[in-house]
Design an enzyme around this catalytic site. Structure first.
Site, mmCIF file in Angstrom:
data_model
loop_
_atom_site.group_PDB
_atom_site.id
_atom_site.type_symbol
_atom_site.label_atom_id
_atom_site.label_comp_id
_atom_site.label_asym_id
_atom_site.label_seq_id
_atom_site.Cartn_x
_atom_site.Cartn_y
_atom_site.Cartn_z
ATOM 1 N N GLU A 28 0.709 -1.249 0.067
ATOM 2 C CA GLU A 28 -0.057 0.001 -0.109
ATOM 3 C C GLU A 28 0.813 1.178 -0.132
ATOM 4 O O GLU A 28 0.434 2.036 -0.780
ATOM 5 C CB GLU A 28 -0.833 0.151 1.436
ATOM 6 N N LYS A 105 -12.191 4.045 1.471
ATOM 7 C CA LYS A 105 -10.894 3.289 0.993
ATOM 8 C C LYS A 105 -11.437 2.062 0.275
ATOM 9 O O LYS A 105 -11.502 0.855 0.466
ATOM 10 C CB LYS A 105 -10.075 2.749 2.148
#
Length: 309
Positions: A28, A105
């Site tokens: 990420e 998200k």
């Protein structure tokens, strides 16, 4: 206003989208992903609704740019921290009472089929010190001006978003400007509030209205006058400065008014006031003024702070 004094009006900005590198996993931080932010602001929109002037409201373009900068900026491990940062930025605008931030998200590494992950936080302003001047020179409902002023302070102390810290002893003062009228009873209240300046001003006007204050003659006699003198701490550079016609901070004539400064100094010997670009001790301002028109009012002793709780 809401029960807690927060503005009921809302500005809502949805779908601020950007690519960020927030997350706890190495991929990420390396590859990044899309994040979407919604921001809802509690703001008193009365003034901009009347003035049609951008200066009287919150520029939602600035709110959006700040949110995008947080999305694309230094990475957080948690979107909770991202939401907190966006909320902090929004509350830096003096007109905002409360903010709700939702961070989406949609590509989060959840491990199961899903539509979205979102975190929502609601934050209010931190309480700040404020100074309110109290004045009256007409009787109201059988009460003397001194009794009305004391009742107004008590009413302010019962506001759910205002904590009255201290009240000065009352003074009598000769009228300054305006038509011929009775002497005034004046005092100063030190308080802390999480309301924005606009919402606090509306709360003060609400207390005035409860005591039948009218505004027909400038500097004329009145049952009650509550002036917001200072919002925030100028000694720390954390006070709000405003030149809007409906909200001038600090009060533009406070530095010249012995009937404000004398009781203020009484209740806070270390008080300071912003005068132009300078922060000046109230004691120095009092020393430079003619205070002969200000004298102790009958039964003017300041109350015990616990009695105002």
């Amino acid at each position: 206003m809401s029960a807690a004094g927060t503005a009921r009006d809302r500005i809502v900005l949805r779908g601020v989208r950007g690519r960020g590198f927030h997350g706890v996993f190495e991929h990420e931080k390396r590859d990044g992903q899309d994040f979407v932010v919604d921001v809802e602001l509690a703001v008193d929109l009365t003034a901009p609704g009347r003035s049609d002037d951008l200066a009287d409201t919150v520029n939602y373009g600035e709110i959006g740019a700040a949110a995008l900068a947080r999305i694309e900026g230094p990475p957080f491990d948690l979107i909770e921290a991202l939401a907190e940062a966006v909320a902090h930025d929004a509350l830096a605008h003096a007109a905002v009472d409360e903010v709700t931030v939702t961070v989406h998200k949609p590509q989060a590494p959840v491990g199961v089929p899903f539509d979205d992950v979102e975190v929502r936080v609601t934050r209010r302003r931190e309480p700040v010190p404020v100074v309110v001047a109290v004045g009256a020179n007409l009787p109201w409902a059988g009460s003397s001006p001194a009794e009305t002023a004391a009742s107004a302070v008590e009413a302010l102390a019962h506001h759910p978003a205002v904590q009255v810290v201290a009240r000065s002893a009352f003074v009598e003062s000769d009228p300054v400007g305006g038509p011929e009228q009775p002497v005034y009873v004046n005092g100063v209240v030190l308080a802390r509030t999480a309301l924005s300046p606009a919402s606090l001003l509306r709360a003060l006007h609400g207390v005035e209205a409860a005591f039948d204050r009218t505004r027909e003659v400038r500097w004329g006699a009145r049952t009650l006058d509550l002036d917001l003198v200072q919002y925030g701490d100028p000694a720390a550079g954390a006070d709000v400065v405003s030149d809007r016609p409906w909200l001038t901070l600090p009060h533009p004539r406070a530095a010249e008014r012995a009937f404000v400064l004398v009781p203020w100094l009484d209740v806070d010997p270390a008080a300071v006031l912003r005068v132009g670009t300078d922060v000046v001790a109230v004691a120095d301002l009092v020393a430079a003024l003619d205070t002969s028109g200000v004298r102790p009012a009958p039964s003017a002793a300041a109350p015990d702070p616990e009695d105002l709780a």
